[in-house]
Every structure is written in C-alpha cells, then in structure tokens.
Design a protein around this motif. Structure first.
Motif, PDB file in Angstrom:
ATOM      1  N   TRP A  36      12.460  12.337   6.672  1.00 45.67           N
ATOM      2  CA  TRP A  36      11.428  13.353   6.817  1.00 45.67           C
ATOM      3  C   TRP A  36      10.095  12.750   6.438  1.00 45.67           C
ATOM      4  N   LYS A  37       9.027  13.438   6.860  1.00 47.09           N
ATOM      5  CA  LYS A  37       7.705  12.895   6.631  1.00 47.09           C
ATOM      6  C   LYS A  37       7.167  13.430   5.310  1.00 47.09           C
ATOM      7  N   HIS A  38       7.121  12.550   4.321  1.00 44.55           N
ATOM      8  CA  HIS A  38       6.747  12.955   2.961  1.00 44.55           C
ATOM      9  C   HIS A  38       5.407  12.319   2.642  1.00 44.55           C
ATOM     10  N   GLU A  39       4.404  13.138   2.377  1.00 45.28           N
ATOM     11  CA  GLU A  39       3.054  12.637   2.084  1.00 45.28           C
ATOM     12  C   GLU A  39       2.587  11.655   3.161  1.00 45.28           C
ATOM     13  N   GLY A  40       2.940  11.942   4.396  1.00 47.51           N
ATOM     14  CA  GLY A  40       2.436  11.127   5.497  1.00 47.51           C
ATOM     15  C   GLY A  40       3.300   9.945   5.909  1.00 47.51           C
ATOM     16  N   VAL A  71       0.832  -1.209   0.000  1.00 47.71           N
ATOM     17  CA  VAL A  71       0.000   0.000   0.000  1.00 47.71           C
ATOM     18  C   VAL A  71       0.863   1.255   0.000  1.00 47.71           C
ATOM     19  N   GLU A  72       1.943   1.201   0.796  1.00 47.57           N
ATOM     20  CA  GLU A  72       2.805   2.382   0.916  1.00 47.57           C
ATOM     21  C   GLU A  72       3.464   2.704  -0.420  1.00 47.57           C
ATOM     22  N   SER A  73       4.067   1.674  -1.041  1.00 45.55           N
ATOM     23  CA  SER A  73       4.791   1.915  -2.292  1.00 45.55           C
ATOM     24  C   SER A  73       3.853   2.287  -3.430  1.00 45.55           C
ATOM     25  N   GLU A  74       2.668   1.710  -3.401  1.00 44.42           N
ATOM     26  CA  GLU A  74       1.658   2.038  -4.406  1.00 44.42           C
ATOM     27  C   GLU A  74       1.475   3.553  -4.486  1.00 44.42           C
ATOM     28  N   GLY A  75       1.383   4.167  -3.302  1.00 45.83           N
ATOM     29  CA  GLY A  75       1.205   5.622  -3.236  1.00 45.83           C
ATOM     30  C   GLY A  75       2.371   6.351  -3.860  1.00 45.83           C
ATOM     31  N   CYS A  76       3.601   5.923  -3.537  1.00 43.09           N
ATOM     32  CA  CYS A  76       4.787   6.591  -4.105  1.00 43.09           C
ATOM     33  C   CYS A  76       4.762   6.483  -5.615  1.00 43.09           C
ATOM     34  N   TYR A  77       4.508   5.247  -6.082  1.00 43.03           N
ATOM     35  CA  TYR A  77       4.658   4.957  -7.502  1.00 43.03           C
ATOM     36  C   TYR A  77       3.653   5.731  -8.335  1.00 43.03           C
ATOM     37  N   GLU A  78       2.406   5.774  -7.862  1.00 41.30           N
ATOM     38  CA  GLU A  78       1.358   6.467  -8.616  1.00 41.30           C
ATOM     39  C   GLU A  78       1.771   7.898  -8.935  1.00 41.30           C
TER      40      GLU A  78
END
Lengths: 277, 469, 149
Positions: free
Chosen positions: B90-94, B44-51
């Motif tokens: 750092w906190k990037h997009e949550g 789920v986490e990587s899905e967000g990055c990749y999109e």
C-alpha cells in the motif's frame, strides 16, 4: 579520553605515566613537607621558603583535583560535584566562587573546559612561579642541615654541578621513568563509566590524597568542614609565623613538634578510615 | 658514590628503562583497536521512515539502528518496499511498502542463502495440511490452538480479510487488512503473499538481525523442544550443551564473526548451528540443515535420508574439529544401534500389528478415534522420537528414561494388550501379534530366564541388602 | 697515548651516553607516535541502492559517513560512483542533468559524466573527480569507500 586510552598509539602508556607521576608528585610533596616540618627547617630565615612550599602543595593538590575531574567519569564527576558544593558553602563569596569554578550552576561540559584551563594554564603558571621562588630562596639560604651540638665546625661541602650533580639527577630521572613505565604497564589507568548526572554511583571516592577531607566532611557539618579546612590551609602556609608566636608563649618546649605530630596522625587516621571503610 | 660508579649505575638504570619500554611496545602491539564504523547514511526513502518511526515505534527503530544493516546503510525502505499494486502493498506517506518482509525481499541481497533455504525442510514447514498432526490441531484440538501453536513454528499461509464483495479489505491509506488467524506469524515455513516460502525472522528475529542470536541454541529451541522432539532439552543435557552454558558464563563463547568457523574462530562449545548449518574448515555454511543429516528420525520407522553417506561425511567433518575419526566412528555405531533397536524391536513390529488390525476391519479410517491410535502415536511420535533423538545428540536421559523406557512401557503394557483386545475373534490379526511376541527379543514377557532372575536377586542382596523375589 | 684510567672513564661516558640515548630515544619515539597517530586506511563496503532504482541513464545521490556525497550514475549499464568534491580546491560539484556534466561553481570547473575535467582550472591541471569502486551483488549495488581511522 577513551580515544587516548584505547585508540591512539601508546596512549595508555602516556596516560599511565601522567597518572602515576601525579600520584608520586603529591606523595613526594607531602613527604617533603613533613620532613621539613619536623626538622624545623622552616624557621628563620626560611619562613618564606616554607610558605611558598606550602602554596606549592596546595597547587599540586589543585592539579590532582582538576586532572581527576577532567576524566569526566562517574566517580570523578561526583567528586567534582561534592567539591563544588563545598566551595558553595564558603561564607560570603562561596556561591560566586562555585559559579566561577563550574562555569554555571552545576558540573557540566562547561566545567570541563574551565578545569582544563586551570589544569594546563593557570595552575602550571602558579606552580612555576612558586617553584621558582621556592628554589631561589633555597639557593639564597642554602639547604638546611642537621646540626648536632657536638658536631665539628661545618666543612665546606660543595661539589661541582657538572658532572656529579647532573649525573645524580639523571640517575634519579631514569629510575623514576623506569618505575613509572612499570607502574603504567602493571596498573594501566582504566576508565570508569562515563559521567551520568542523574545517577550517583553507590560509592563515590575521591583520589586518595583527598580522603581526609572526604571523611572530615562525613563527620562534621558542611560549613564547619569548609571553615576548618580553610583554616588548616591558612595555618599550613603561615606556620613559621605561628610557630614564632608559639615559641614566645612557651619558650621552653617545642610545641610545634607536638602539634605537627597530632596533625599528621589525624590526617593519617582520617585517610586510613576512608580507605578501609 | 664515585663518579665512575655513578656512570655505571645510571647506564644500568637506562638499560632497565629501555627494557620496560620494550614491554610497553609488546603490550601496545597486542592491543586491539576497535574503531567503530560510523553508520552509512540512509537512503532518502529510508530517512523519511526512520525520522517518523523512531518516535512512533522507538523499539524497532532502535533495534535496527543497532544492526549491521544500519552500519551498511540498509534501511527501512530497502526491505519493506513493495511494487506498485502488489497484493500486500500500500502507499504509505507517498511510497509503496509492505508489512511482511519475505525471503523474496531478503533474497534481493542474500540470494544464495534464499536458494539454500528453499531447498530445506524448513521452507516446507507450512505445508502440513495433510498430516496427522494437522488433524490433531485443526479438528481434535481446535483452530485457535493451531494458529498460536502449530503455525507459529510451522508457518501460516498469510491471508487477507475480505470485504463483503470478496475483495481484500483495506484500511487507512489503502493498507490491506490481514486475516488475523494468519498474521502475525513468524513460523519458519510461512507461505507468503508473494508466493515465497519461509520467514527469515523465525531464526534471525526482526530489525536487529544479530547473527549471534541465531547461533544460540535458544533460537532453534523455540520450536525444537517439547514431548515430540525435545532437541533443545537433549542438547542442554548433553556434554555439548553443558560446555556451551559454561563457556557463555566464562565469556569464552564467541558467537560473532561473518564466517564463524568451528575450530578456528571458536572452540569452547558447539551450538545447534555449529553442527547443522555453520562453516567448518573445509565446508561452507548452509541454510539447509538437512545437508548433514543421515537418518530421518521423524517417521514411525526411521530411514536413511537420500544420499545419506555424503550427508554423514559432512557431519563427520564438523565433528572432526574436536573429535578423532575413531571417536566419531564409535559414536555413529552407538547411535545407529539405537535407531535399529527402535526400528526392529518396536516400530516395525508395531506397524505390522497396526496394519493387521486395520486389515481385520477393527479400526475405522478416522485417526484418533480408537484408543490404540493414540497409544501408537505416543509410541512413535513422542517416545520413539525421544529415544532416537536422544541417541543422536548424546542425551542419555532422553535416550533411555524419556525414550526407550517409555517406548517399552507403552509397547508391552498398553499397545500389546489393546491390540490383543481388538484382535479378539480375528485370528489373522492375532496370528501377527503372536508371531511378533514369539520372537526372541520379546520372549522375556513369557517369563524371565531363571539364571537372569538369580543374578537380579544376587545384585540387590549384595548392593542394598535387600531381598527381591 | 691516553692513560688507561682516562680511557676507561671516557669509555664509560660513551656507554652511558649510548644507554641514555637508546632508552630516551625509544621513549621519545613512542611519544611522537602518540602525538602523530598514523591513520590507517580502511576499506568498507556499504549499501548504495538496488539496481532497479538505477536503470541506464539514471543517477542518484548517496551521502557517505562524514558528509561526503557520492553520485551514482548508470551510463548504458556501467554503474559509476563519483565523489562530489572538486579536486581543485575542495568545493562541492553538482550534477547538471540538462548539460550532462558536473559543474563546480567556485571556479567554473566542468567535468564529464565519467569524472574527467573538461574545462576550468581542474581541466588545466588534468584532474578528475575521485571514483569509488562499485560492486553488484544480486540486486544490490555496493560502494567501496575508504575511511581513515
């Protein structure tokens, strides 16, 4: 298509046989037509036999074209594009016909489904009907034979269907399947680059039996090519009647032989020209 | 044809057909089916990055999508994640992430490889602060050259920019800002913010991580080239390198596969990785290239490495995929002889003269402020290494014209005259120099034996019709 | 006694028939193989998660290629991976945190955390959720899936 060739067990063999038999079929039909033409076997009472046979030839060419296009590789894609534009150039009904054939404004996935239906549904039905008619007429009128003037009266030359004729047929069948398997092994059907609607490859070529149209198209204008090819197809089907007209005009000389010779040489010339350059 | 004859003909035809079908089965059996594996779905986490990143940074997103990691389901976040509060995080997009992926991150899955690598000299490449080369780079040349030169191979110590209060300067979303003198950097001995040493990307390149790339000599050649250690050029010149180039052209060079065992998975040519790192039929692969190296060719005088006999055995094992034991023995004798020639004829005597000059007080403690210090550095650090390395990897030109020849020229025509000049009025230093030059291998300087001279004139007369005095 | 001529002729028929049967039989066998390609099962190892994201008591979901879902649970240190396809009629089960059970909404099938059906039609049939082998390498948890190719 890629899956059939590369993954499924024996896929390449089945495809090889399919492809090579299509080549042989076209070649056989053309040779048969030439033989019949020059022996004058289309003359009365066999006009309808000829006409149905000529239609069979057109249907077989249709098979070749749709089958080739269904590969949906670069060369066949652009072949289909050219053919589509040819259709479009037909006067009056052209654009509608082209739309119908392509299932839209251009060659696309929709065209593939339409061609598929043509290839496995409509054309086979037409072929069966025409072949049925053709064979029926052959049975009705008998196979034409050379009759030389000095030959004695015709003997009754029938022989039993079983086992003699059947065995001959089986023998030819085995020989052909053997030949096809050899061809499939030695020259397996490849698969070109996938169709790319944006880039036309440097050299596009249709299957060899369309070389003559391709070259004709290069030498003449689009609408002239379409009209002349349509006329040629019409003349092909209607030749027995044209021949009758011709023999009435010139009862002494067989004009058909001359015209046929010119036509065959022209086709051969166009084909060779395309093949060599 | 009679019915009976027909039967025979048809039967024979069917036998032929059957035979052709057997050929079909044979071809079918030899067919390799490459059924591609669909990639494993992302977390789920990587899905967000990749999109998002396939739009923002399509290049690296596509390189990753083409990688083995992608097929396995290892995505952006798996490697880039950081613990909350980590120095470079750092906190990037949550989600907590870090820019630099270190051997510590890779080692979460590749622990054994990380351990091997940490033992290697490669991992210590960034610790060059005390070296002569560092004086050259930092002081004699200048820091900017060091950052983009030395440190892109050796590795930097990654630092962060500081704000006026001395805290790490932070940008958008609290992203820590790097000291740009130290990042970007892909040097192999990089000192990372998490304390780990090294950069896996130095050889594996980021995001696609194609093993075939790291196995190519070009990967090593990024750093192992140039005047002071031209391993890439030597390899290219060697029979090994020629075989590789041709094998690549002819499509014979297989660089894929997890194990990549020489003599089993490929035979056409060895690359750097073959001999120094990769698996053999009896040896596992290693990420410490030092495990197979029996001489150190780096210093002024070459020494055997620690436990060198074992290391040489390992290298011989690699050679044995293609060469017989006698062949390997003979090669090592030729190679050892070159190293000893360099050591005994030039390096040790040169070192003695340098020491004597230092003792006589004619050299300041500052390196590179006297001409002879440059001369001596060229002799061992450039030419002497070329001579030894050329011999180790069978590059004839690097052994001789770029190596021994230049060592000789430097020694007799620059080093000795300069030493003699400096030693004027210092009898002890001059005594050492004369002792060196009095030894039989240098005696030719006092005049070539008349017999040898006669041979020379003879040779030129006969071969070229030329008169040589 | 059959006359020699006839016997030879019959023998040739038999030989011919046999040759035809053998060759076309082989061809037909190939064609059948073509029409019903046997699918081979292939095992593959894929990344599931890091151990740190699956502490004891936790569970997480992972999608496998082809739309399957795998539910990973860590019950007191034992990591399990279960398919979310109900063995009854193929519906999708989901994990109910508060009840500590898997529930299939189609026919009220209930499964224990170890995947064994405890109520509903699957329990009567003695079924369980498919379980995938799991391996831990370093900090990484890998799933071993089987795929048909």
């Amino acid at each position: 298509m890629k899956a059939i060739t590369e993954e499924v067990a024996f896929g390449w063999w089945i495809r090889g046989i399919h492809r090579w038999s299509s080549h042989l079929m076209v070649a056989a039909v053309i040779l048969h037509a030439i033989r019949v033409f020059f022996t004058g076997a289309y003359r009365a009472p066999r006009e309808l036999t000829w006409a149905s046979g000529a239609l069979v030839l057109l249907v077989v060419l249709g098979f070749g074209f749709t089958g080739y296009s269904l590969l949906y590789e670069q060369l066949s894609y652009w072949g289909a594009t050219v053919a589509g534009n040819l259709t479009e150039a037909v006067p009056l009904v052209g654009p509608t016909l082209a739309r119908l054939l392509r299932g839209g404004g251009g060659i696309s996935e929709n065209t593939v489904t339409r061609f598929f239906v043509l290839h496995i549904g409509i054309l086979p039905t037409a072929l069966f009907l025409l072949l049925g008619l053709h064979l029926l007429l052959v049975r009705l009128h008998g196979v034409s034979e050379f009759v030389f003037r000095d030959e004695a009266e015709k003997r009754e030359r029938t022989f039993p269907f079983f086992p003699d004729h059947l065995l001959t047929e089986v023998g030819i069948g085995v020989a052909l399947t053997f030949l096809l398997t050899c061809l499939a092994c030695i020259f397996p059907p490849g698969l070109g680059e996938r169709a790319d609607p944006v880039h036309a490859p440097a050299h596009i070529k249709p299957e060899w039996y369309f070389y003559f149209t391709f070259r004709w198209l290069k030498w003449t204008g689009l609408s002239f090519a379409v009209l002349s090819l349509g006329l040629a197809a019409f003349l092909l089907v209607a030749w027995p009647w044209v021949d009758r007209l011709l023999s009435r005009l010139s009862p002494k000389r067989d004009l058909s032989i001359g015209i046929g010779l010119v036509a065959v040489l022209a086709l051969l010339g166009l084909t060779l020209r395309e093949a060599l350059g | 044809m009679t019915l009976e004859a027909k039967k025979i003909v048809v039967a024979l035809l069917s036998v032929l057909f059957l035979l052709s079908l057997l050929v079909v089965a044979w071809i079918e059996g030899g067919k390799q089916r490459l059924v591609p594996q669909p990639p494993m779905e992302l977390t789920v986490e990587s899905e967000g990055c990749y999109e998002c990143h396939k739009e923002k940074t399509p290049g690296i997103a596509a390189q990753w999508a083409d990688s083995r990691h992608a097929r396995l389901g290892v995505g952006c976040y798996e490697c880039h994640q950081a613990k909350e509060g980590e120095v470079d995080g750092w906190k990037h997009e949550g989600r907590w992430i870090a820019t630099v992926v270190t051997p510590g991150d890779c080692g979460r899955c590749h622990a054994a490889i990380q351990a091997e690598f940490e033992k290697s000299h490669h991992a210590k490449g960034g610790q060059i602060l005390g070296s002569l080369d560092n004086v050259l780079g930092e002081i004699v040349e200048g820091p900017a050259a060091t950052n983009l030169g030395c440190r892109q191979c050796h590795g930097s110590k990654i630092e962060f920019a500081k704000d006026p209060s001395g805290q790490i300067a932070r940008g958008n979303e609290g992203k820590p800002l790097f000291d740009t003198a130290t990042w970007p950097n892909s040097g192999i001995g990089r000192i990372n913010p998490d304390g780990t040493l090294g950069s896996c990307g130095a050889c594996h390149s980021r995001h696609r991580f194609a093993v075939a790339m790291s196995r190519r000599p070009e990967s090593c050649g990024k750093c192992h080239m140039g005047p002071d250690h031209p391993q890439a050029e030597i390899y290219e010149e060697s029979k090994h390198g020629i075989a590789f180039a041709v094998a690549v052209d002819q499509g014979l060079m297989s660089l894929e596969g997890e194990e990549w065992i020489v003599g089993r998975d490929y035979n056409a040519a060895p690359t750097c990785a073959t001999c120094h790192m990769s698996a053999t039929r009896t040896q596992p692969s290693t990420h410490d290239p030092g495990e197979r190296i029996s001489w150190t060719l780096r210093p002024e005088v070459s020494k055997h490495t620690e436990d060198w006999e074992r290391k040489r055995e390992r290298m011989r094992d690699v050679c044995s995929a293609c060469h017989t034991p006698d062949w390997i023995d003979a090669h090592y004798r030729q190679y050892d002889a070159v190293v000893e020639l360099y050591n005994e004829k030039f390096a040790k005597p040169g070192g003695r003269i340098m020491a004597a000059l230092r003792e006589a007080g004619v050299l300041t403690p500052t390196p590179f402020d006297e001409e002879i210090e440059w001369t001596w550095y060229f002799l061992w650090h450039h030419e002497g290494r070329r001579m030894r390395m050329g011999a180790s990897m069978m590059g004839p030109d690097y052994t001789q014209w770029h190596g021994a020849f230049e060592v000789g020229h430097r020694f007799y025509e620059e080093f000795i005259p300069q030493a003699r000049g400096l030693g004027e009025g210092k009898p002890q230093a001059l005594a050492v120099l004369e002792e060196v030059m009095g030894s039989p291998e240098h005696a030719w300087k006092k005049g070539l034996d008349p017999k040898v001279r006669e041979q020379l004139s003879d040779f030129y007369r006969k071969k070229y019709g030329q008169e040589v005095r | 006694m059959i006359p020699r001529q006839a016997r030879r002729s019959l023998l040739r028929w038999v030989a011919l028939g046999f040759a035809l049967l053998a060759s076309y039989g082989t061809g037909a066998a190939y064609a059948v193989r073509f029409l019903f390609p046997t699918r081979r099962r292939r095992e593959r190892r894929v990344f599931a998660c890091f151990t740190s994201s699956l502490p004891p008591g936790a569970s997480l979901k992972r999608r496998a290629p082809g739309g399957r879902e795998v539910l990973l649970t860590n019950a007191a240190g034992e990591i399990r991976a279960l398919s979310n396809i109900c063995p009854h009629l193929g519906c999708t089960v989901h994990w109910e945190e508060h009840e500590s059970r898997f529930f299939c909404p189609c026919h009220q099938g209930v499964f224990a955390p170890d995947g064994i059906a405890i109520s509903g039609p699957p329990a009567k049939a003695g079924q369980r959720l498919e379980r995938f082998p799991v391996s831990v390498e370093g900090e990484a948890v890998f799933l071993h899936l089987t795929e048909e190719v």
